[in-house]
Design an enzyme around this catalytic site. Structure first.
Site, PDB file in Angstrom:
ATOM      1  N   ASP A 284       0.863  -1.176   0.000  1.00 50.88           N
ATOM      2  CA  ASP A 284       0.000   0.000   0.000  1.00 50.88           C
ATOM      3  C   ASP A 284       0.910   1.239   0.000  1.00 50.88           C
ATOM      4  O   ASP A 284       2.129   1.150   0.163  1.00 50.88           O
ATOM      5  CB  ASP A 284      -0.984  -0.019   1.174  1.00 50.88           C
ATOM      6  CG  ASP A 284      -2.235   0.802   0.844  1.00 50.88           C
ATOM      7  OD1 ASP A 284      -2.165   1.682  -0.040  1.00 50.88           O
ATOM      8  OD2 ASP A 284      -3.285   0.591   1.476  1.00 50.88           O
TER       9      ASP A 284
HETATM   10  C1  BGC Z   1      -5.114   3.031  -0.080  1.00 40.09           C
HETATM   11  C2  BGC Z   1      -5.245   1.936  -1.115  1.00 40.09           C
HETATM   12  C3  BGC Z   1      -5.095   2.513  -2.494  1.00 40.09           C
HETATM   13  C4  BGC Z   1      -3.783   3.253  -2.592  1.00 40.09           C
HETATM   14  C5  BGC Z   1      -3.515   3.842  -3.957  1.00 40.09           C
HETATM   15  C6  BGC Z   1      -3.911   3.917  -0.307  1.00 40.09           C
HETATM   16  O1  BGC Z   1      -3.912   5.022   0.503  1.00 40.09           O
HETATM   17  O2  BGC Z   1      -5.051   2.443   1.196  1.00 40.09           O
HETATM   18  O3  BGC Z   1      -6.467   1.288  -0.962  1.00 40.09           O
HETATM   19  O4  BGC Z   1      -5.166   1.484  -3.441  1.00 40.09           O
HETATM   20  O5  BGC Z   1      -3.800   4.313  -1.648  1.00 40.09           O
HETATM   21  O6  BGC Z   1      -4.305   4.926  -4.217  1.00 40.09           O
END
Ligand code: BGC
Length: 740
Positions: A284
C-alpha cells in the site's frame, strides 16, 4: 451418441488445457529470457511504483518520473490515465529505456471510472450479482478505454465496525456475501482472458484483517485469533485467489503485532503456500517506509529488507526498494533470488496482458470517446443505483409517493449536492455529470407538482440560520423529503468517526420538520451504518440510499415514486449506539443469552441501558409489497458427511405489486466442540409478481456444512445443523439436518 459427444468434449477440454499449459510455458520462457538480460538496477525498477498525479498519502522525496522511466527505474505507475497521457509515458518506456519493458498503469477504479456506480457497501446491499457484475464491467470498459490496465479493486475486507470509514469500500460484514462479490469483481475486471483489450489486472485488498482495526480507527492495530482470521477474514481473499486475481495488496495494519507489509508468515506462507496465490503483491501507499513508524525497522534499509523477505513485490511510493535493495543484494543481505522471483511475477503479468506485443493496446482514443459516459453506462448506473437502495421504514405506505402530489418540500444539506452522491474513491467522476436528489425528483414528477427546496443546514456545522426558512417552506408542502447524511469525505480512507449519528444540526432540523405535522420521508446519503434512532422512532419513511453514484437523483426518484420497488437488504448491521460495537449477526450465543424471557434478568449477557438488538439487522430491508415464507421442506433430514440434501421454501408475494425478494439461507452447527455462530451460506434474489409464489431451493452439502474443526481442518462434523431460511438474519423459518 451421448458417449461420442462426451468423448469429443473431453478431447476438447484436454486440448484446451494442453494449449493453456503450452502458452504458460511460453510465457515463463519469455520471462526468464528477459530476466537474464536485466541489470540489478533494472530489476529493482520493475519493483518500483510511483504516482503520476494525485496523492492518496504522504509524499516522500519527489522524483522526475519521465527520467526514471527512461532509466528503467519504474515498472508501474498509478494515477496516470487517459489515452494521451498513458501513451506519452508508455512511449518513454518503449522508445527510451534500454529493455523497452512496458509499464503497468494502475488506478483505484473502485466503483466506476467516470460513470460512477454506487459505493461498494451499496452495491453489496443489492445482493444482485448480475447487476453488480454489469457495473464492474462498465468500470473495466471505461478504465481500459482510458489507458489503464490495472485496478486496485476489489476491497474485500470484512468490516464490522461502522466507525471505520473504509467500511464504505467493502461488501459488508459477512464472509460469504463478500466472497461472492470478490469473485464476481475479479472476473468482471479480468475477463476470461487477460490478453483482451478490455481486461485489466484486479487487486484484492487489503490483505488481511484491515477491517478489524481496533476502535474503528484507521491504520490502527489488528489482533485476530487464528480461527477468526480463517473463518471470517480470509474467505473473500480465497475467493479472489480462486478467481485468479492478479494482485494482492497487504494492509497498512499489523496482524497480531507484525505489520502486514513485513509479515513473512502471512504474505509468504499463508498467502502463497496455503491460499495458493501466484500473482503480484503490491504494497500500500508508502507502507514499506511505515515499517519504521511501526518500530519494526530501524531505518529504510531494514524496512526494504523486511518487505522483500515477506514477499512484497512492488513498492508503491516509498522509494525504499529503489534506494535500498541494490546495496542489500550487494552486501548479501537479500538474495538475488528474492528479487528475481518478484520481477518474474510482474513480467509475467505484463506478458499475459499482451503489453509486449502491443504496449499501446489500451490507448485507443476512439474507444475512449465511445465508451466513457455513454448513455448505456449511465443507464446501468441508474439501474444498479436503484437496486442498491434499502427501504428501512415505511409506515402507512407513505412510500411510494404519487407523481401528482400538489407539492413536495425537498429539504436538507445533501439535496442539491452533486459531489457527495459520488461517494469516496470516485475515481475520475465529476460532479458535473452527477444528478442531485433534488434534480432527480424534479425530473420525475408531473408538471403540476411544485417542488420547494431549502438547504436547512450544512452537513456538519452548528450554523442554525437556515432552519427557520426550511420549516416555513416545509409547511407549504404535502410531504417533506429530507435528504440527510454524511459528506462523502466523512467516509473512506482516514475518515473514522467516534460518533456515528447524523452530523451537525441535521437531527435538530429533522425534529423541526417532523414537528410541522407533515409526513416526512428521510433519504440518507452515507457511507456507514448510522445511529438514526430518533428518525426510526418518529418519521414515516426512511430510505437508505448510501452514495449511489452519478445517477443518484434518478435512482432515488425511481424508488421514491415507485417506478422501482426497492429490493436491497443490509450487508451490515446498524447499531443503536456506538457502545454496541462490534455488533454483527454472526455472533456466538454465549452461555447466558438474553432472550425475550431472560433479557430483564440480572446475570445474562446484556447492557443495563440498551437492548442487545441492533437498530436494523443484517439482511434486513423492506419492499412496497409483502412476502410470506412456507415452512422449510428438506429432501432428507439425515445425511452422511459427503452427501447433500435440498431445502426448499415457497415464497409468496402477498401484496399488490410485483417485487423482488432476497431469500437468505443461514446454517448453524448446534452441537460442536467449538461454539459456532449462524452463518450465511446462500441467497437468491427472486422476482415474484403480485399474488404469485416461487419455490426457492437451496443445496446443502459439504460446501455449505464444512467448518474449521479443532485442528483447523475444514470438515463436515457429525451432529445437528440448524437451517434457517428467511427474509433477514432475524426473521426466518427453521429446520435441522443431522449428519450421521
Ligand atoms: C489506499 C489503497 C489505495 C492506494 C492507492 C492507499 O492510501 O489504502 O487502498 O489502493 O492508496 O491509491
Amino acid at each position: 451418441m451421448r458417449k461420442n459427444l462426451l468423448s469429443i468434449a473431453s478431447a476438447l477440454a484436454l486440448s484446451c488445457s494442453v494449449s493453456l499449459a503450452l502458452a504458460q510455458d511460453n510465457v515463463d520462457k519469455k520471462v526468464s529470457d528477459l530476466l537474464s538480460k536485466m541489470t540489478l538496477e533494472e530489476k529493482i525498477g520493475q519493483l518500483t511504483q510511483y504516482s503520476g498525479s494525485e496523492l492518496t498519502g504522504p509524499q516522500g522525496e519527489k522524483i522526475n518520473i519521465s527520467e526514471y522511466i527512461k532509466t528503467g527505474k519504474v515498472g508501474s505507475v498509478l494515477n496516470i490515465y487517459g489515452t494521451s497521457e498513458v501513451s506519452k509515458y508508455q512511449k518513454i518506456a518503449i522508445e527510451k529505456s534500454r529493455l523497452k519493458i512496458p509499464l503497468l498503469f494502475g488506478q483505484d477504479v473502485i466503483h466506476g471510472y467516470k460513470t460512477i456506480f454506487p459505493v461498494p457497501i451499496a452495491m453489496a446491499s443489492s445482493w444482485d450479482l448480475d447487476a453488480v457484475g454489469a457495473a464492474q464491467e462498465v468500470a473495466r470498459n471505461e478504465a481500459t478505454a482510458s489507458g489503464l490496465n490495472w485496478t486496485f479493486t476489489p476491497m474485500v475486507d470484512i468490516a464490522r465496525d461502522p466507525r471505520w470509514g473504509r467500511i464504505v469500500e467493502g461488501f459488508g460484514e459477512d464472509p460469504y456475501l463478500a466472497s461472492q462479490f470478490a469473485k464476481l469483481s475479479v472476473e468482471a475486471f479480468q475477463g476470461s482472458d487477460l490478453g483482451d483489450e478490455t481486461s485489466m489486472l484486479a487487486t484484492a485488498k487489503h490483505y488481511v484483517g484491515y477491517g478489524a482495526v481496533q476502535a474503528g480507527r484507521d491504520y490502527f492495530t489488528v489482533d485476530l485469533s487464528k480461527r477468526t482470521l480463517w473463518e471470517v477474514f480470509l474467505p473473500p481473499f480465497q475467493a479472489a485467489i480462486n478467481a485468479q486475481v492478479a494482485s494482492i495488496m497487504p494492509a497498512f495494519t499489523t496482524m497480531n503485532g507484525i505489520p502486514m507489509t513485513g509479515n513473512k508468515e502471512m504474505t509468504r506462507d499463508v498467502l502463497r503456500n496455503q491460499l495458493g496465490f501466484t500473482g503480484i503483491t503490491v504494497s500500500d501507499w508508502n507502507a514499506i517506509n511505515e515499517l519504521i513508524e511501526w518500530h519494526v525497522a530501524a531505518n529504510q534499509s531494514e524496512a526494504a529488507c523486511e518487505a522483500i523477505e515477506a514477499g512484497v513485490d512492488i513498492d508503491m511510493m516509498s522509494n525504499a526498494y529503489i534506494n535500498q535493495l541494490g546495496a542489500l543484494v550487494k552486501e548479501n543481505k537479500v538474495p538475488i533470488s528474492l528479487i528475481d522471483e518478484a520481477v518474474a511475477r510482474i513480467l509475467k503479468k505484463k506478458f499475459e496482458l499482451g503489453l509486449f506485443e502491443d504496449p499501446y493496446k489500451y490507448c485507443n482514443a476512439d474507444r475512449e470517446v465511445k465508451e466513457i459516459l455513454s448513455p448505456e453506462n449511465k443507464a446501468k448506473a441508474r439501474d444498479v443505483g436503484k437496486r442498491s437502495i434499502v427501504l428501512l421504514k415505511n409506515d402507512d405506505q407513505t412510500l411510494p409517493l404519487s407523481k401528482s402530489l400538489n407539492s413536495i418540500a425537498v429539504i436538507g444539506p445533501l439535496a442539491e449536492d452533486t459531489y457527495s452522491p459520488m461517494g469516496p474513491w470516485f475515481c475520475n467522476g465529476s460532479k458535473d455529470n452527477t444528478i442531485s436528489v433534488l434534480n432527480g425528483i424534479k425530473q420525475a414528477v408531473g408538471k403540476n407538482t411544485i417542488i420547494y427546496y431549502q438547504k436547512g443546514c450544512d452537513v456538519n456545522s452548528s450554523d442554525e440560520s437556515m432552519i427557520d426558512a426550511a420549516i416555513n417552506t416545509a409547511k407549504k408542502a404535502d410531504v417533506i423529503v429530507a435528504v440527510l447524511g454524511e459528506n462523502s469525505d466523512m467516509s473512506g480512507e482516514a475518515a473514522s468517526r467516534s460518533e456515528i449519528g447524523l452530523p451537525g444540526l441535521q437531527e435538530k432540523l429533522l425534529e423541526s420538520l417532523f414537528n410541522t405535522g407533515k409526513p416526512v420521508v428521510v433519504v440518507l446519503l452515507n457511507g456507514r451504518p448510522l445511529t438514526i434512532n430518533w428518525a426510526q422512532d418518529h418519521v414515516q419513511a426512511i430510505v437508505e440510499a448510501w452514495f449511489p453514484g452519478s445517477e443518484a437523483g434518478h435512482s432515488i426518484a425511481d424508488v421514491l415514486f415507485g417506478d422501482y420497488n426497492p429490493s436491497g437488504k443490509l450487508p451490515v448491521t446498524f447499531p443503536r449506539s456506538v457502545g454496541q460495537i462490534p455488533i454483527f449477526y454472526s455472533h456466538l450465543n454465549t452461555g447466558r443469552p438474553a432472550t425475550a424471557e431472560t433479557k430483564m434478568l440480572k446475570y445474562v449477557s446484556r447492557y443495563l441501558d440498551i437492548d442487545n438488538s441492533p437498530l436494523y439487522p443484517f439482511g434486513y430491508g423492506l419492499s412496497y409489497t409483502t412476502f410470506s415464507y412456507s415452512p422449510i421442506e428438506l429432501s432428507a433430514s439425515e445425511i452422511q458427511p459427503n452427501d447433500s440434501a435440498t431445502a426448499t421454501v415457497e415464497v409468496a408475494n402477498t401484496g399488490e405489486i410485483n417485487g423482488e425478494e432476497v431469500v437468505q439461507l443461514y446454517i448453524e452447527k448446534a452441537d460442536s466442540p467449538i461454539a459456532r455462530p449462524m452463518q450465511l451460506k446462500g441467497f437468491r434474489k427472486v422476482e415474484i409478481s403480485a399474488g404469485n409464489s416461487v419455490d426457492v431451493v437451496f443445496h446443502i452439502g459439504p460446501e455449505e456444512l464444512a467448518l474449521y474443526d479443532i485442528d483447523m481442518k475444514k470438515t463436515v462434523e457429525k451432529g445437528i445443523y440448524n437451517i434457517y431460511i428467511g427474509t433477514s438474519s432475524v426473521t426466518y423459518q427453521k429446520e435441522s439436518i443431522t449428519v450421521k
